[in-house]
Write a protein that holds these residues in place. Structure first.
Motif, mmCIF file in Angstrom:
data_model
loop_
_atom_site.group_PDB
_atom_site.id
_atom_site.type_symbol
_atom_site.label_atom_id
_atom_site.label_comp_id
_atom_site.label_asym_id
_atom_site.label_seq_id
_atom_site.Cartn_x
_atom_site.Cartn_y
_atom_site.Cartn_z
ATOM 1 N N ARG A 337 29.416 33.737 27.885
ATOM 2 C CA ARG A 337 28.763 34.838 27.169
ATOM 3 C C ARG A 337 27.709 35.515 28.047
ATOM 4 O O ARG A 337 27.590 36.750 28.057
ATOM 5 C CB ARG A 337 28.146 34.318 25.876
ATOM 6 C CG ARG A 337 27.685 35.404 24.907
ATOM 7 C CD ARG A 337 27.147 34.792 23.634
ATOM 8 N NE ARG A 337 28.179 34.062 22.920
ATOM 9 C CZ ARG A 337 29.059 34.633 22.096
ATOM 10 N NH1 ARG A 337 29.021 35.939 21.901
ATOM 11 N NH2 ARG A 337 29.968 33.901 21.489
ATOM 12 N N LEU A 338 26.945 34.697 28.787
ATOM 13 C CA LEU A 338 25.943 35.260 29.694
ATOM 14 C C LEU A 338 26.601 36.056 30.816
ATOM 15 O O LEU A 338 26.078 37.091 31.238
ATOM 16 C CB LEU A 338 25.080 34.145 30.289
ATOM 17 C CG LEU A 338 24.043 33.511 29.365
ATOM 18 C CD1 LEU A 338 23.362 32.347 30.057
ATOM 19 C CD2 LEU A 338 23.015 34.531 28.912
ATOM 20 N N ILE A 703 38.147 22.743 22.404
ATOM 21 C CA ILE A 703 37.137 23.800 22.517
ATOM 22 C C ILE A 703 37.451 24.680 23.720
ATOM 23 O O ILE A 703 37.388 24.223 24.861
ATOM 24 C CB ILE A 703 35.734 23.193 22.660
ATOM 25 C CG1 ILE A 703 35.406 22.293 21.469
ATOM 26 C CG2 ILE A 703 34.684 24.290 22.800
ATOM 27 C CD1 ILE A 703 34.087 21.556 21.591
ATOM 28 N N PRO A 704 37.788 25.960 23.524
ATOM 29 C CA PRO A 704 38.051 26.853 24.662
ATOM 30 C C PRO A 704 36.780 27.141 25.442
ATOM 31 O O PRO A 704 35.683 27.202 24.874
ATOM 32 C CB PRO A 704 38.601 28.119 23.997
ATOM 33 C CG PRO A 704 38.081 28.081 22.596
ATOM 34 C CD PRO A 704 37.961 26.639 22.229
ATOM 35 N N ASP A 705 36.912 27.320 26.760
ATOM 36 C CA ASP A 705 35.752 27.549 27.615
ATOM 37 C C ASP A 705 35.107 28.911 27.390
ATOM 38 O O ASP A 705 33.896 29.066 27.564
ATOM 39 C CB ASP A 705 36.150 27.419 29.090
ATOM 40 C CG ASP A 705 36.513 25.994 29.462
ATOM 41 O OD1 ASP A 705 36.239 25.083 28.653
ATOM 42 O OD2 ASP A 705 37.079 25.787 30.556
ATOM 43 N N VAL A 706 35.920 29.907 27.035
ATOM 44 C CA VAL A 706 35.415 31.266 26.821
ATOM 45 C C VAL A 706 35.656 31.660 25.367
ATOM 46 O O VAL A 706 36.793 31.575 24.886
ATOM 47 C CB VAL A 706 36.110 32.276 27.757
ATOM 48 C CG1 VAL A 706 35.543 33.674 27.553
ATOM 49 C CG2 VAL A 706 35.968 31.843 29.208
ATOM 50 N N PRO A 707 34.623 32.069 24.630
ATOM 51 C CA PRO A 707 34.819 32.485 23.235
ATOM 52 C C PRO A 707 35.803 33.650 23.133
ATOM 53 O O PRO A 707 35.840 34.539 24.003
ATOM 54 C CB PRO A 707 33.412 32.914 22.787
ATOM 55 C CG PRO A 707 32.480 32.226 23.734
ATOM 56 C CD PRO A 707 33.212 32.134 25.033
ATOM 57 N N ALA A 708 36.612 33.656 22.083
ATOM 58 C CA ALA A 708 37.605 34.711 21.893
ATOM 59 C C ALA A 708 36.948 36.082 21.801
ATOM 60 O O ALA A 708 37.485 37.085 22.295
ATOM 61 C CB ALA A 708 38.418 34.426 20.630
ATOM 62 N N LYS A 711 36.213 37.317 25.325
ATOM 63 C CA LYS A 711 37.457 37.747 25.975
ATOM 64 C C LYS A 711 37.854 39.141 25.517
ATOM 65 O O LYS A 711 38.235 40.005 26.324
ATOM 66 C CB LYS A 711 38.576 36.758 25.668
ATOM 67 C CG LYS A 711 38.486 35.432 26.395
ATOM 68 C CD LYS A 711 39.690 34.563 26.064
ATOM 69 C CE LYS A 711 39.643 33.239 26.809
ATOM 70 N NZ LYS A 711 40.799 32.378 26.478
ATOM 71 N N ALA A 712 37.776 39.366 24.200
ATOM 72 C CA ALA A 712 38.172 40.664 23.649
ATOM 73 C C ALA A 712 37.244 41.776 24.145
ATOM 74 O O ALA A 712 37.705 42.872 24.496
ATOM 75 C CB ALA A 712 38.162 40.600 22.128
ATOM 76 N N ARG A 713 35.937 41.510 24.184
ATOM 77 C CA ARG A 713 34.991 42.535 24.621
ATOM 78 C C ARG A 713 35.173 42.870 26.099
ATOM 79 O O ARG A 713 35.045 44.022 26.502
ATOM 80 C CB ARG A 713 33.568 42.059 24.343
ATOM 81 C CG ARG A 713 33.257 41.928 22.853
ATOM 82 C CD ARG A 713 31.875 41.359 22.605
ATOM 83 N NE ARG A 713 30.820 42.289 22.987
ATOM 84 C CZ ARG A 713 29.529 42.025 22.871
ATOM 85 N NH1 ARG A 713 29.150 40.858 22.383
ATOM 86 N NH2 ARG A 713 28.623 42.903 23.234
ATOM 87 N N VAL A 714 35.454 41.853 26.905
ATOM 88 C CA VAL A 714 35.686 42.094 28.334
ATOM 89 C C VAL A 714 36.915 42.968 28.523
ATOM 90 O O VAL A 714 36.905 43.935 29.304
ATOM 91 C CB VAL A 714 35.849 40.759 29.086
ATOM 92 C CG1 VAL A 714 36.354 41.004 30.507
ATOM 93 C CG2 VAL A 714 34.524 40.010 29.130
ATOM 94 N N ARG A 718 36.889 46.792 30.087
ATOM 95 C CA ARG A 718 37.701 47.132 31.257
ATOM 96 C C ARG A 718 38.673 48.268 30.934
ATOM 97 O O ARG A 718 38.891 49.167 31.754
ATOM 98 C CB ARG A 718 38.476 45.898 31.726
ATOM 99 C CG ARG A 718 37.605 44.886 32.467
ATOM 100 C CD ARG A 718 38.387 43.656 32.827
ATOM 101 N NE ARG A 718 37.606 42.752 33.663
ATOM 102 C CZ ARG A 718 37.974 41.515 33.957
ATOM 103 N NH1 ARG A 718 39.113 41.031 33.477
ATOM 104 N NH2 ARG A 718 37.206 40.761 34.732
ATOM 105 N N TYR A 719 39.225 48.242 29.742
ATOM 106 C CA TYR A 719 40.156 49.300 29.341
ATOM 107 C C TYR A 719 39.455 50.656 29.289
ATOM 108 O O TYR A 719 39.961 51.657 29.810
ATOM 109 C CB TYR A 719 40.758 48.960 27.979
ATOM 110 C CG TYR A 719 41.486 50.111 27.336
ATOM 111 C CD1 TYR A 719 42.755 50.503 27.776
ATOM 112 C CD2 TYR A 719 40.905 50.832 26.289
ATOM 113 C CE1 TYR A 719 43.420 51.573 27.198
ATOM 114 C CE2 TYR A 719 41.556 51.892 25.707
ATOM 115 C CZ TYR A 719 42.811 52.260 26.167
ATOM 116 O OH TYR A 719 43.462 53.321 25.591
ATOM 117 N N LEU A 720 38.256 50.683 28.672
ATOM 118 C CA LEU A 720 37.535 51.946 28.554
ATOM 119 C C LEU A 720 37.107 52.478 29.918
ATOM 120 O O LEU A 720 37.166 53.685 30.177
ATOM 121 C CB LEU A 720 36.312 51.761 27.657
ATOM 122 C CG LEU A 720 36.604 51.517 26.163
ATOM 123 C CD1 LEU A 720 35.314 51.223 25.412
ATOM 124 C CD2 LEU A 720 37.316 52.718 25.552
#
Length: 740
Positions: A337-338, A703-708, A711-714, A718-720
């Motif tokens: 997140r950081l 427990i996934p290492d990166v919150p979903a 991932k979605a915000r990244v 990148r898309y925008l």
């Protein structure tokens, strides 16, 4: 650190100018962080004492400063007893419950949140630049300046000695006395200069004072002022402290369980009973001078042992195996997140690796083609690397052997002193053990004194080995800053691991296991007269607890004294002359010059201290459930001591980028796995439980290492950005075609 190409692109924007003026000292506020024109911000300070006889130093400074100007930096000199060279680089539901723990929003979020992309001068129109002077924050600016300082030469262009480059060498040979970025204000009050943000004052007011210990940390402001590397350290330390709260509560409950079931402990009752323990005659504890003794004479130690060694201890060992997994997995999520919030998602570790250390560039005489950059780069021959690595490894092995020799010496001391204490017993075959002191058995007296001696040895070896580890790492001449830190981290932690934990491993897994039997006892080395020591009838766990308390608590107390008291005393003594001067004549750079220097390894020692503590509360927690509580209390103080130290006692460090805690993550993972082995082993020997490993790896898998959400915000960002870049390129092409 930023990629070197970014520096080159930014440098092209600069106008070459030298600003060396002579003005009245009273015309400008001495608390200012700007040049005399009041517009250009000071990014870095170089100081030196003008030695009239030091012609070589003066020549070095002239050449170095001339080359700095050629590189695009602007300079200004302050003529004082110590001369200063000023450098400029142009360019929730129920939220009310948490209100007492919150900080003001302008402190927690000092900058608005934008979609971001790595800076590229060729696409400068993409970026929101209101003012080129403030586009890059001071932490980025001082990082850029230091990159130039570290590589700028101080030899003449026609000189054959190309090794004369870099601010480090100029500091080492005394040409300059210090080099540091400038704090933006005094820590106890805001700057009188309206153009200064006074972020140092805000950090002290809301973060560094001890009575703010219950408040959240202003991580975004820390990152903005000190850089991402220091920001990520405080984020990790704060998260670790928060997670310790849960371990401390459960550990305290387990200890209270042992305390409240004091009277229900059957085996302690039997030991203390006159009918059972009073009629069991035990063999002498040493040869010749010791007599027989009754089992019930160890009644007090059996009660003490029950407080730490009971059924609750097994539950706590299993809980800590799960806790350590949750801590590491949740930290990975917090770190991810950081990375997103601090624009580090696209920060590639390879960019750090491609930045060679100036020391490596200077020492290497051979060059070869880099397959990644397709450019020639310096390199060390394999034979030279092997020789240096071999010598380094041999040195580490020697020092670890020295630790083991010291531990053997302490064991010999334990055996000799134990025999002396045990001989206090009378010769009567049915006499009780005479106490060495109130409620102290020979075993406990031996353990306490040996633990104190062991702690002193640990501290002495630490001081000696730190210098050796830095020397052999420098000798290896690592290629990059990242490689240097990783090599030093492995060496230091390996040594500290053996140094701090070896005596605990001896008590936990070896003491009392190789004693022999009456008539056929086992002696140290086989030929000595020192009989291997036995555990107390109640077990060795109480002795392990004693060892942990002395070493762990002693280290924490000594660490806080060393971190807080020593810098304060040095600063108090160094600024004694300035205290007699009017405050109006005590300039901003003079104030910072009188502070302690924060070395490039300063953060390394902070991590090392906490990781060693992490080992104490995980590797042997089955023997001492109160260890997390001690660590929690220490860390609550540690966060504020570190914050106070950074804001008040040290010069401003050169900012550095980092998107993780680096090699410490893998070390923590290794300690976590090893802790399951040690705690389960201690529990299995008595209760035949072994189930923690399956739970640990199952929890880590779940427990996934990166919150979903991250991932979605990244992906969205990148898309925008790609969409915007595409539309901009189409616009430029259409514009050119129309003009044609």
């Amino acid at each position: 650190m930023l990629h070197s190409s970014v520096f080159v692109q930014n440098i092209e924007l600069l106008k070459l100018k030298q600003c060396i003026l002579n003005v009245d000292k009273h015309q400008q506020s001495k608390d200012s962080v700007f040049f005399r024109d009041g517009k250009r911000r000071i990014d870095f300070i170089l100081s030196y004492v003008d030695d009239r006889d030091g012609e070589r130093k003066q020549e070095r400074r002239r050449e170095y400063e001339a080359n700095l100007q050629k590189a695009g930096l602007e300079l200004e000199t302050e003529d004082q007893s110590v001369r200063f060279l000023l450098l400029f680089h142009q360019d929730i539901p129920m939220n009310w419950l948490f209100t007492p723990f919150r900080l003001p929003n302008h402190i927690m979020n000092p900058e608005p949140d934008y979609f971001t992309s790595p800076f590229n001068k060729g696409k400068i129109d993409f970026f929101l630049i209101d003012d080129k002077e403030t586009f890059f924050p001071p932490s980025v600016r001082n990082r850029i300046v230091y990159y130039i300082l570290a590589r700028c030469a101080y030899h003449k262009e026609d000189s054959d000695d190309k090794n004369k480059k870099g601010i480090k060498r100029l500091l080492n040979n005394g040409t300059y006395g210090a080099a540091f970025p400038l704090h933006d204000s005094r820590y106890w009050k805001a700057s009188r200069d309206p153009n200064s943000e006074s972020e140092r004052f805000s950090l002290y007011k809301h973060w560094a004072r001890f009575f703010s210990f219950f408040k959240e940390q202003p991580l975004n402001l820390i990152r903005k002022y000190y850089g991402e590397k220091i920001g990520i350290y405080f984020a990790w330390l704060g998260f670790y402290t928060e997670m310790l709260f849960f371990a401390a509560v459960v550990g305290l409950i387990c200890f209270l369980y042992g305390l409240f079931t004091f009277d229900d402990n059957v085996w302690s009752k039997e030991i203390c009973s006159e009918e059972i323990g009073g009629n069991i005659i035990m063999c002498p504890l040493c040869d010749k001078t010791c007599g027989y003794w009754k089992l019930n004479s160890t009644c007090n130690s059996s009660w003490q042992s029950h407080m730490f060694d009971n059924v609750g201890t097994v539950f706590f060992a299993i809980f800590m195996g799960i806790w350590v997994t949750l801590f590491l997995e949740f930290w990975k999520r917090r770190q991810a997140r950081l990375e997103y919030e601090w624009d580090l998602v696209d920060f590639e570790e390879e960019q750090q690796q491609l930045q060679l250390r100036p020391e490596y560039e200077i020492k290497c005489t051979s060059h070869r083609l880099n397959r990644v950059t397709q450019e020639m780069e310096p390199y060390f021959p394999v034979t030279s690397q092997f020789a240096r690595t071999f010598l380094s490894g041999a040195t580490v092995i020697f020092w670890i052997s020295l630790i083991i020799a010291c531990i053997i010496g302490v064991i010999a001391y334990r055996l000799a002193v134990y025999a002396a204490f045990a001989s206090i017993m009378k010769d009567s075959p049915t006499n009780n053990i005479h106490m060495v002191g109130s409620l102290i058995t020979p075993q406990l007296a031996t353990s306490v004194t040996a633990s104190c001696i062991n702690f002193v040895i640990i501290m002495i070896l630490n001081v000696m080995y730190e210098r050796v580890a830095i020397w052999i790492t420098d000798m290896e001449i690592p290629k990059t800053h990242l490689e240097y830190e990783n090599k030093l981290t492995v060496k230091m932690f390996l040594f500290q691991f053996v140094n701090y934990y070896s005596s605990c491993f001896y008590v936990a897994f070896f003491k009392g296991k190789f004693v022999g039997r009456p008539g056929d006892y086992i002696y140290m080395f086989g030929w000595s007269k020192l009989r291997n020591e036995e555990c107390d009838p109640g077990g060795c766990l109480i002795e392990l607890t004693t060892q942990l308390v002395i070493v762990m608590a002693g280290k924490q107390v000594w660490g806080n004294v060393q971190e807080a008291l020593v810098p304060w005393l040095l600063n108090w003594w160094g600024s004694r002359k300035a205290r007699s001067h009017p405050e109006s004549l005590y300039s901003r750079w003079e104030q910072d010059h009188d502070l302690q220097n924060f070395s490039h390894l300063g953060l390394f020692y902070e991590y090392l201290e906490m990781v060693i503590q992490f080992g104490f509360i995980t590797l042997f927690v089955a023997s001492f459930p109160l260890a997390p509580l001690l660590a929690l209390m220490n860390n609550i103080i540690e966060v504020r001591v570190d914050a106070w130290k950074f804001t008040t006692q040290f010069r401003r460090p050169v900012a550095a980028k980092a998107h993780s805690i680096g090699a410490w993550q893998e070390i923590l993972n290794g300690v976590a796995v090893f802790s399951v082995v040690t705690n389960v082993s201690m529990a299995v020997l008595k209760y035949s439980r072994h189930v923690v490993f399956m739970v640990k790896f199952f929890v880590a898998w779940m427990i996934p290492d990166v919150p979903a959400e991250v991932k979605a915000r990244v992906k969205r960002e990148r898309y925008l950005i790609q969409q915007y870049l595409h539309n901009y390129e189409v616009f430029i092409l259409m514009k050119h075609s129309t003009c044609t």
